[in-house]
Design an enzyme around this catalytic site. Structure first.
Site, PDB file in Angstrom:
ATOM      1  N   GLU A   1      10.430 -15.035  12.360  1.00 33.15           N
ATOM      2  CA  GLU A   1      11.355 -13.903  12.381  1.00 33.15           C
ATOM      3  C   GLU A   1      12.181 -13.813  11.090  1.00 33.15           C
ATOM      4  OE1 GLU A   1      13.419 -14.497  16.164  1.00 33.15           O
ATOM      5  OE2 GLU A   1      11.826 -13.404  17.187  1.00 33.15           O
TER       6      GLU A   1
ATOM      7  N   ASP B   1       8.624 -15.442  25.034  1.00 33.16           N
ATOM      8  CA  ASP B   1      10.033 -15.593  24.668  1.00 33.16           C
ATOM      9  C   ASP B   1      10.957 -15.476  25.874  1.00 33.16           C
ATOM     10  OD1 ASP B   1      12.289 -15.847  23.173  1.00 33.16           O
ATOM     11  OD2 ASP B   1      12.136 -13.929  22.137  1.00 33.16           O
TER      12      ASP B   1
ATOM     13  N   GLU C   1      19.256 -14.238  28.179  1.00 38.20           N
ATOM     14  CA  GLU C   1      18.941 -13.089  27.318  1.00 38.20           C
ATOM     15  C   GLU C   1      18.099 -12.030  28.038  1.00 38.20           C
ATOM     16  OE1 GLU C   1      17.035 -14.172  23.668  1.00 38.20           O
ATOM     17  OE2 GLU C   1      16.662 -12.093  23.094  1.00 38.20           O
TER      18      GLU C   1
HETATM   19  C1  GCU Z   1      14.506 -14.490  20.589  1.00 33.26           C
HETATM   20  C2  GCU Z   1      15.895 -13.947  20.403  1.00 33.26           C
HETATM   21  C3  GCU Z   1      16.400 -14.152  19.018  1.00 33.26           C
HETATM   22  C4  GCU Z   1      16.215 -15.617  18.608  1.00 33.26           C
HETATM   23  C5  GCU Z   1      14.793 -16.043  18.812  1.00 33.26           C
HETATM   24  C6  GCU Z   1      14.558 -17.530  18.581  1.00 33.26           C
HETATM   25  O1  GCU Z   1      13.585 -13.701  19.910  1.00 33.26           O
HETATM   26  O2  GCU Z   1      15.921 -12.584  20.725  1.00 33.26           O
HETATM   27  O3  GCU Z   1      17.742 -13.779  18.978  1.00 33.26           O
HETATM   28  O4  GCU Z   1      16.598 -15.816  17.305  1.00 33.26           O
HETATM   29  O5  GCU Z   1      14.415 -15.794  20.120  1.00 33.26           O
HETATM   30  O6  GCU Z   1      14.375 -18.231  19.569  1.00 33.26           O
HETATM   31  O7  GCU Z   1      14.556 -17.991  17.460  1.00 33.26           O
END
Ligand code: GCU
Length: 659
Positions: A277, A356, A384
């Site tokens: 990400e 996730d 979440e």
């Molecule tokens: C999810 C979450 C993110 C987080 C990511 C992770 O995608 O929405 O906010 O950073 O997990 O576990 O790194």
């Protein structure tokens, strides 16, 4: 009620639960954590006995007493050295009680277990009590950022940071007590997404404040970890690369880590999110995650540090038109070929499912694949995708399923192959820590489950409710079933049969069926006019091949695939008949109506607790249930309408579906 003390808010206990020895504790051990054990004994027992209890030291006494001891030679059957050290025993000896740990940390755990048992009236039934924790590493991961916000935080702001400063106050001390009381022995103090300022946490800019936390935690037997930025050598060291094989990069980390340990000798280690990400990582240099992890692990090794490396690595720039790339495959595809290549002080942290933290996912196949690599399970205590601490969703039943899952296919459960469990924590600066009072059951339960996986979800809920709300049976009788059924209820009004997502993009609260359908995140449900689901069999994305037998075959066949995961593994027509005899479309309608009805029932049951628990807890949760009901209705109506419009099939029962 003292909100900030949560499950440690002890009240005076009835006479029949008191024993003379409780008034005369004697500490026969020395050391920083042993002193904490003594202190905790005195705090809790003074509250329960309603008079000051003072610790004596050094010598046995003539009258009945509770002895706090450390006995390194204590015999146990444990072969794992880390676990062996964490063993404690509580036993009666004539009119005395002896709490013995194999280490000071174990003694502290013994004291917490003892005070809990006293309060719950369990001493007679449970002694002698032997405990070796179920898993050696029990970690809380904070996603706190230094500006004071919390990524995916639903209980206010950070109590660690404000405006790029680290705070130190009574709340942080209370936090350390709470964490230790449920068996936590590692805490990562910052978000896995390490932004600019947080990169400085391992430098002199913040190290003195980090040290203050580390020392506080250490008094409670907890090690402090930080998340680190893989590109720190570039940002902080002025290097042009962060290539893990570059000698200057290696030297920069060695120097930095050396200094961290000079300031904080008991520092635990690092947690790393790399190549995920948008975070930097070894891929930029054509290196593997083993190259990246080992480089950091080698810098930590001379000081006994641990490197925790996350497997949440996937392509977040997907094209929805592409049906071959499957995000679910990613962790396994990236990490399996590296099995055996990680150093001994590296632990791979693997999310429970391949996507996730959805309300329902299969267990990550990586747990059944890796054979020569240390692994730990990562779950999300913060809700979440499971209601954000507005909706009630008690997650212990889910985590128990994951831990008990026979991932080897030969009786090897996830719990057998992991050396630890990490939970993304759900706390903030709300007075009750977790926004919804009932969400504290997930926090408490995470710790208790990590300590003792033989506990059932009901037992944990029962303990939590009696410690936190009331010891009266009528409260427990209402709250425990409510907690234990809440995951199933949430699932009913959410995305159906394991398909996941369908949430509002970015915020992840509330429904938006196509919210991520044409986006880049790889989270598609593929609904059309005939059916819904992702084909992950051999003719589809091939994800099923990552499982050991019998799972591979079982998941691959619609007839044997567990129905709660049917749409995760298969594209299914709306008219397909499920084992209940219902069609898929009717199942979707029915569960969504039922989900709302169940929330209405919970709301009503809760309202029946008025006057039986503290007013604040009552009001807090009442308000949350009202919001949950709105949310559940929104999910019901959006999901039902969406599938009615796609399929054109009416609800057999003729209920209201907005057309
Ligand atoms: C999810 C979450 C993110 C987080 C990511 C992770 O995608 O929405 O906010 O950073 O997990 O576990 O790194």
């Amino acid at each position: 009620m003292n909100y900030t003390k949560c499950w440690l808010d002890y009240k005076p206990i009835p006479e029949n639960l008191r024993r003379p020895c409780y008034y005369e504790p004697v500490l026969l051990a020395s050391g920083r954590v042993a002193e904490t054990a003594a202190e905790e004994y005195c705090i809790s027992m003074s509250e329960m006995l309603d008079e000051p209890v003072e610790m004596r030291r050094g010598e046995p006494v003539d009258e009945p007493a509770v002895y706090l001891e450390v006995e390194e030679e204590l015999q146990t059957a444990e072969t794992d050295a880390a676990l062996d050290r964490q063993t404690f025993v509580i036993r009666g000896e004539e009119d005395n009680i002896i709490i013995t740990g194999k280490s000071e940390e174990a003694l502290l755990q013994g004291v917490f277990a003892f005070t809990r048992m006293v309060y719950l009236g369990e001493i007679d039934e449970k002694l002698p009590f032997f405990c070796t924790p179920s898993t050696p590493l029990r970690m809380m991961d904070h996603w706190d950022d230094m500006d004071g916000s919390i990524e995916r935080g639903y209980s206010g702001r950070s109590f660690f940071y404000d405006d790029y400063e680290m705070m130190y106050n009574e709340r942080i001390e209370m936090y350390a007590r709470l964490m230790a009381s449920i068996g936590t022995n590692a805490i990562t103090i910052n978000n896995v997404n390490v932004h600019e300022k947080e990169t400085f946490l391992i430098t002199d800019v913040y190290l003195q404040q980090v040290k203050q936390y580390a020392e506080l935690f250490a008094r409670y037997g907890i090690r402090l970890y930080t998340s680190v930025n893989f590109a720190a050598p570039m940002q902080l060291g002025g290097l042009t690369v962060c290539d893990p094989l570059d000698p200057d990069v290696v030297a920069w980390w060695e120097k930095t880590v050396k200094h961290v340990y000079e300031v904080i000798p008991e520092f635990g280690g690092f947690l790393v999110k790399a190549d995920s990400e948008g975070r930097p990582g070894p891929f930029t240099y054509g290196r593997t995650h083993a190259d990246g992890a080992n480089m950091l692990a080698r810098a930590l090794a001379p000081y006994g540090g641990t490197l925790v490396w996350r497997c949440f690595v996937y392509n977040c720039g997907q094209d929805w038109r592409d049906r071959q790339t499957d995000r679910a495959r990613a962790a396994y595809d990236h990490f399996m070929e590296l099995d055996g290549k990680f150093d001994d002080n590296v632990i791979l942290q693997i999310k429970n499912g391949p996507m996730d933290f959805q309300v329902r996912e299969p267990v990550s196949p990586l747990f059944g694949g890796l054979k020569k690599t240390n692994m730990m399970l990562e779950v999300q205590i913060a809700q979440e995708y499971t209601g954000q601490q507005i909706d009630l969703c008690y997650l212990i039943p889910m985590w128990k399923e994951v831990l008990a899952f026979d991932i080897g296919g030969d009786g090897t459960a996830v719990s057998h192959v992991v050396c630890g469990i990490a939970g993304v924590i759900n706390t903030g600066d709300d007075e009750n820590w977790t926004g919804n009072d009932l969400a504290a059951a997930n926090l408490y339960g995470f710790g208790r489950l990590a300590m003792d996986q033989t506990l059932s979800a009901e037992q944990i809920a029962n303990e939590w409710s009696r410690l936190s709300l009331s010891r009266e049976d009528d409260v427990t009788d209402t709250v425990v079933p409510m907690l234990c059924g809440s995951w199933a209820t949430y699932e009913k009004y959410n995305a159906p049969l394991g398909i996941g997502w369908m949430v509002t993009p970015h915020t992840h609260y509330g429904p938006d069926i196509d919210g991520y359908e044409y986006d880049r995140w790889g989270t598609y449900h593929r609904a059309d006019l005939h059916g819904i689901g992702v084909d992950r069999t051999g003719v589809g994305t091939g994800y099923v091949e990552q499982y050991n037998e019998p799972w591979r075959s079982r998941y691959a066949d619609q007839a044997t695939c567990p129905e709660e995961l049917l749409l995760f593994f298969h594209y299914i027509p709306y008219t397909y008949e499920l084992k209940t005899g219902k069609t898929l479309i009717q199942h979707i309608y029915d569960t969504h109506f039922e989900g709302v009805e169940e929330v209405e029932a919970m709301k009503k049951q809760w309202e029946g607790l008025e006057g039986k628990i503290s007013e604040r807890s009552f009001a807090c949760v009442k308000d949350r249930f009202a919001r949950q009901l709105e949310n559940a209705k929104e999910w019901r109506d959006r999901v039902n309408t969406y599938f009615y419009r796609k399929s054109g099939i009416d609800d057999e029962k003729g209920r209201t579906i907005y057309k």
